[in-house]
Write a protein that holds these residues in place. Structure first.
Motif, PDB file in Angstrom:
ATOM      1  N   MET A   1       1.815   7.008   8.270  1.00 32.79           N
ATOM      2  CA  MET A   1       0.623   7.613   8.192  1.00 32.79           C
ATOM      3  C   MET A   1      -0.225   7.063   9.019  1.00 32.79           C
ATOM      4  SD  MET A   1       0.365   8.051   3.856  1.00 32.79           S
ATOM      5  CE  MET A   1      -0.914   9.400   3.957  1.00 32.79           C
ATOM      6  N   GLU A   2      -1.377   7.791   9.323  1.00 35.46           N
ATOM      7  CA  GLU A   2      -2.159   6.995  10.461  1.00 35.46           C
ATOM      8  C   GLU A   2      -3.662   6.855   9.922  1.00 35.46           C
ATOM      9  OE1 GLU A   2      -2.336   9.782  13.757  1.00 35.46           O
ATOM     10  OE2 GLU A   2      -0.023   9.785  13.831  1.00 35.46           O
ATOM     11  N   ASN A   3      -3.737   6.989   8.622  1.00 33.75           N
ATOM     12  CA  ASN A   3      -4.912   6.695   8.036  1.00 33.75           C
ATOM     13  C   ASN A   3      -4.911   5.116   7.775  1.00 33.75           C
ATOM     14  OD1 ASN A   3      -6.758   6.198   5.830  1.00 33.75           O
ATOM     15  ND2 ASN A   3      -6.920   8.307   5.447  1.00 33.75           N
ATOM     16  N   LYS A   4      -5.988   4.522   7.958  1.00 33.69           N
ATOM     17  CA  LYS A   4      -6.166   3.108   8.139  1.00 33.69           C
ATOM     18  C   LYS A   4      -6.229   2.528   6.494  1.00 33.69           C
ATOM     19  CE  LYS A   4      -8.161   1.919  12.242  1.00 33.69           C
ATOM     20  NZ  LYS A   4      -9.158   1.371  13.277  1.00 33.69           N
ATOM     21  N   ASN A   5      -6.773   3.255   5.980  1.00 31.55           N
ATOM     22  CA  ASN A   5      -6.805   3.035   4.175  1.00 31.55           C
ATOM     23  C   ASN A   5      -5.595   3.194   3.447  1.00 31.55           C
ATOM     24  OD1 ASN A   5      -9.731   2.420   4.456  1.00 31.55           O
ATOM     25  ND2 ASN A   5     -10.238   4.624   4.012  1.00 31.55           N
ATOM     26  N   ALA A   6      -4.817   4.341   4.149  1.00 33.67           N
ATOM     27  CA  ALA A   6      -3.530   4.429   3.686  1.00 33.67           C
ATOM     28  C   ALA A   6      -2.426   3.171   3.969  1.00 33.67           C
ATOM     29  CB  ALA A   6      -2.960   5.826   4.281  1.00 33.67           C
ATOM     30  N   ILE A   7      -2.516   2.636   5.244  1.00 35.37           N
ATOM     31  CA  ILE A   7      -1.751   1.878   5.749  1.00 35.37           C
ATOM     32  C   ILE A   7      -2.234   0.475   4.679  1.00 35.37           C
ATOM     33  CG2 ILE A   7      -1.100   0.155   7.716  1.00 35.37           C
ATOM     34  CD1 ILE A   7       0.284   2.877   7.697  1.00 35.37           C
ATOM     35  N   LYS A   8      -3.351   0.143   4.486  1.00 32.27           N
ATOM     36  CA  LYS A   8      -3.880  -0.861   3.720  1.00 32.27           C
ATOM     37  C   LYS A   8      -3.568  -0.674   2.359  1.00 32.27           C
ATOM     38  CE  LYS A   8      -7.975  -2.019   6.160  1.00 32.27           C
ATOM     39  NZ  LYS A   8      -9.647  -1.972   6.130  1.00 32.27           N
ATOM     40  N   LEU A   9      -3.211   0.438   1.836  1.00 37.47           N
ATOM     41  CA  LEU A   9      -2.816   0.775   0.446  1.00 37.47           C
ATOM     42  C   LEU A   9      -1.385   0.637   0.191  1.00 37.47           C
ATOM     43  CD1 LEU A   9      -3.507   1.376  -2.675  1.00 37.47           C
ATOM     44  CD2 LEU A   9      -3.342   4.010  -1.855  1.00 37.47           C
ATOM     45  N   GLY A  98       5.135   4.178   5.723  1.00 37.56           N
ATOM     46  CA  GLY A  98       4.118   3.593   6.912  1.00 37.56           C
ATOM     47  C   GLY A  98       4.466   4.074   8.391  1.00 37.56           C
ATOM     48  N   ASN A  99       5.612   4.669   8.637  1.00 34.35           N
ATOM     49  CA  ASN A  99       5.816   5.003   9.873  1.00 34.35           C
ATOM     50  C   ASN A  99       6.621   6.247  10.187  1.00 34.35           C
ATOM     51  OD1 ASN A  99       6.362   5.343  12.724  1.00 34.35           O
ATOM     52  ND2 ASN A  99       7.833   3.177  12.814  1.00 34.35           N
ATOM     53  N   LEU A 100       5.845   7.296  10.058  1.00 34.49           N
ATOM     54  CA  LEU A 100       6.596   8.737  10.000  1.00 34.49           C
ATOM     55  C   LEU A 100       7.063   9.254  11.330  1.00 34.49           C
ATOM     56  CD1 LEU A 100       4.340  10.348   7.278  1.00 34.49           C
ATOM     57  CD2 LEU A 100       6.529   9.451   6.889  1.00 34.49           C
ATOM     58  N   ASN A 101       6.570   8.303  12.493  1.00 37.43           N
ATOM     59  CA  ASN A 101       6.894   8.845  13.832  1.00 37.43           C
ATOM     60  C   ASN A 101       8.282   8.458  13.911  1.00 37.43           C
ATOM     61  OD1 ASN A 101       4.409   9.626  14.375  1.00 37.43           O
ATOM     62  ND2 ASN A 101       3.610   7.625  14.951  1.00 37.43           N
ATOM     63  N   ASN A 102       9.087   7.917  13.135  1.00 35.11           N
ATOM     64  CA  ASN A 102      10.518   7.179  13.122  1.00 35.11           C
ATOM     65  C   ASN A 102      11.345   8.590  12.627  1.00 35.11           C
ATOM     66  OD1 ASN A 102      13.050   6.221  12.677  1.00 35.11           O
ATOM     67  ND2 ASN A 102      12.171   4.333  12.702  1.00 35.11           N
ATOM     68  N   LYS A 103      12.270   8.945  13.436  1.00 37.38           N
ATOM     69  CA  LYS A 103      13.031  10.098  12.572  1.00 37.38           C
ATOM     70  C   LYS A 103      13.906   9.687  11.580  1.00 37.38           C
ATOM     71  CE  LYS A 103      12.839  13.044  16.726  1.00 37.38           C
ATOM     72  NZ  LYS A 103      13.739  13.895  17.679  1.00 37.38           N
ATOM     73  N   SER A 104      14.272   8.581  11.749  1.00 37.46           N
ATOM     74  CA  SER A 104      15.193   7.955  10.527  1.00 37.46           C
ATOM     75  C   SER A 104      14.309   7.692   9.077  1.00 37.46           C
ATOM     76  CB  SER A 104      15.855   6.445  11.060  1.00 37.46           C
ATOM     77  OG  SER A 104      16.430   6.618  12.375  1.00 37.46           O
ATOM     78  N   ASP A 108      15.305   9.522   5.892  1.00 39.46           N
ATOM     79  CA  ASP A 108      15.642   8.750   4.523  1.00 39.46           C
ATOM     80  C   ASP A 108      14.785   9.234   3.480  1.00 39.46           C
ATOM     81  OD1 ASP A 108      17.663   7.195   5.523  1.00 39.46           O
ATOM     82  OD2 ASP A 108      16.586   5.336   5.455  1.00 39.46           O
ATOM     83  N   LEU A 109      13.287   9.604   3.710  1.00 40.50           N
ATOM     84  CA  LEU A 109      12.338  10.124   2.985  1.00 40.50           C
ATOM     85  C   LEU A 109      13.138  11.689   2.228  1.00 40.50           C
ATOM     86  CD1 LEU A 109       8.722   9.670   4.490  1.00 40.50           C
ATOM     87  CD2 LEU A 109       9.914   8.642   2.150  1.00 40.50           C
TER      88      LEU A 109
END
Length: 119
Positions: A1-9, A98-104, A108-109
């Motif tokens: 996710m790219e939202n800073k609040n989401a990363i903090k959460l 936190g990192n949806l740019n990674n295909k792995s 896994d999701l």
């Protein structure tokens, strides 16, 4: 996710899991809030996985879905899993978001989604 609040959460959820495990109602509220960020960013896979996850935790007071194994899906459609604690598995799931740019991570999701649907 790219939202800073989401990363903090995400970071907060991971820390809270270390402190209290699944005993906190705050955890469910945080997961629901994280889901709203995924809705805003229009990430349907994450929205679905988070909903299934908090429903699973509410129903079981734990997370009984193991971490998917790196091995490919079996011919019969089953997914190999690894032996981990519920907290470790859920922390892994949250960290994937936190990192949806990674295909792995996305793969896994999808496996978590399928395992949650079958549970």
């Amino acid at each position: 996710m790219e939202n800073k609040n989401a990363i903090k959460l995400i970071d907060k959820i991971l820390k809270d899991l270390d402190k209290t495990g699944f005993d906190s109602d705050t955890l469910i509220d945080d997961i629901k809030t994280l889901r709203t960020y995924a809705l805003e960013q229009q990430i349907p896979l994450v929205v679905k996985v988070l909903r299934l996850s908090y429903e699973h935790i509410e129903a079981n007071n734990s997370f009984f879905i193991p971490i998917p194994n790196d091995e490919p899906i079996e011919e019969d459609g089953t997914v190999e899993t690894t032996d981990t604690t519920p907290v470790e598995s859920f922390k892994y799931l949250i960290s994937l978001i936190g990192n949806l740019n990674n295909k792995s991570n996305v793969a896994d999701l999808k496996e978590y989604r399928d395992l949650l649907n079958r549970y």
